[in-house]
Design an enzyme around this catalytic site. Sequence first.
Site, mmCIF file in Angstrom:
data_model
loop_
_atom_site.group_PDB
_atom_site.id
_atom_site.type_symbol
_atom_site.label_atom_id
_atom_site.label_comp_id
_atom_site.label_asym_id
_atom_site.label_seq_id
_atom_site.Cartn_x
_atom_site.Cartn_y
_atom_site.Cartn_z
ATOM 1 N N GLY A 1 0.877 -1.173 0.000
ATOM 2 C CA GLY A 1 0.000 0.000 0.000
ATOM 3 C C GLY A 1 0.911 1.219 0.000
ATOM 4 N N SER A 2 0.887 1.965 -1.121
ATOM 5 C CA SER A 2 1.807 3.111 -1.253
ATOM 6 C C SER A 2 1.042 4.416 -1.248
ATOM 7 C CB SER A 2 2.610 2.974 -2.552
ATOM 8 O OG SER A 2 3.163 1.694 -2.625
ATOM 9 N N ASN B 1 -1.045 7.305 1.363
ATOM 10 C CA ASN B 1 -0.520 8.311 2.293
ATOM 11 C C ASN B 1 0.349 7.702 3.394
ATOM 12 O OD1 ASN B 1 -1.577 10.584 1.061
ATOM 13 N ND2 ASN B 1 -3.518 10.446 2.158
ATOM 14 N N GLY C 1 1.610 4.570 3.596
ATOM 15 C CA GLY C 1 2.688 3.745 3.052
ATOM 16 C C GLY C 1 3.870 4.595 2.606
ATOM 17 N N ASP D 1 2.105 -1.666 -4.552
ATOM 18 C CA ASP D 1 0.705 -1.243 -4.618
ATOM 19 C C ASP D 1 0.070 -1.893 -5.848
ATOM 20 O OD1 ASP D 1 -0.756 1.446 -3.113
ATOM 21 O OD2 ASP D 1 -1.769 0.625 -4.875
ATOM 22 N N ARG E 1 -13.895 3.639 12.065
ATOM 23 C CA ARG E 1 -12.914 2.673 11.571
ATOM 24 C C ARG E 1 -13.612 1.367 11.195
ATOM 25 N NH1 ARG E 1 -10.473 5.426 15.861
ATOM 26 N NH2 ARG E 1 -8.511 6.447 15.355
ATOM 27 N N HIS F 1 -7.777 0.033 19.046
ATOM 28 C CA HIS F 1 -7.560 1.328 18.393
ATOM 29 C C HIS F 1 -8.901 1.858 17.887
ATOM 30 C CE1 HIS F 1 -5.459 4.445 16.241
ATOM 31 N NE2 HIS F 1 -5.944 4.054 15.086
#
Length: 310
Positions: free
Chosen positions: A10-11, A13, A15, A34, A89, A176
């Site tokens: 995952g590239s 924000n 990543g 990605d 979330r 979280h």
Amino acid sequence: MHRSKITVVGSGNVGATTAHWVAVKELGDVVLLDVVEGMPQGKALDLMEAAPVAGFDCRITGTNNWEDAADSDVVVITAGIARRPGMSREDLVQINARIVGEVAKQVARFAPAAIVIVVTNPLDVMTYLAYQASGFAPHRVIGMSGVLDTTRLRTFIALELGISFEDVTALVLGGHGDQMVPLMRYAYAGGIPVSQLIPPERLEAIAHRTRYGGGEIVELLKTGSAYYAPGASVAVMVEAILRDKRRILPVAAYLNGEYGESDVYAGVPAIIGSNGVEKVLEIDLEAAELAAFKASVAAVRETLAKLKSN
Ligand code: A3D
């Protein structure tokens, strides 16, 4: 000398920002992976072109091909969708469960010796799924959330007191989510319990702001969620693992009887070293703190159960 390899899946924000912090700390060579074509390659090249002026010596590769992740020492999973205003979330769970399940299987195939750090939300549930889908021993699959929640709490305490960020230590436990448990009793400024420096109503306001710290950023950004502090928090965990620092960090760890909980991931203090979670630390909790922790773990279990029933 072995050059460490860190793959960030995952590239987007988080990543890309993780890759940035990892490079600045010179923790090893970085692979940005990605599904979007060109984007990881572009970000990787752009970041590597900063190396001569920023003074880091890391090879950074962007790819859409899992073979480039082969034999990574650490794999960070940020793949998935992020929150927008009005979303919890938990709203992300169906889409991200499919993505994280697929990604964890690829990690097991291409990087069978890696330590895995999960960042995708809802964090504790996704970390559990990654543990199951990878087939890895639970100490090798860790969730990043407590380091971020705690750095937010530390920031707010330092701002309140008008003192250096360096002198504040603190601890946030639990899942979280909005039910996370900032432990104000365990927060210190220069070794002094913050309860001696900040009045109770201000402490409660700071705990509240910490619980909703992620949401505060989402409301401001409107198009996504936080990434600078999350990326920096991941880099601290990568560093603890690759340098075998045995740092005490709050992480989402697999619980096997600790705090009376089993077969679930939740935020607890742990020793982090080259094996991942070296040890979960059980600390003294007052009845109200333990009850808040249990409530937050119950919320994690509820999301997990919903996912299993779908
Ligand atoms: P974003 O900028 O959208 O990046 C996500 C990236 O994942 C995109 O580039 C996608 O193309 C990519 N992706 C999707 N599917 C795959 C796949 N199968 N393989 C590889 N890449 C894929 O989001 P972001 O970086 O802002 O956030 C990423 C995740 O981290 C979200 O789920 C956030 O909620 C979560 N997050 C968690 C924390 C915690 O503290 C736990 C903090 C910040 C963000």
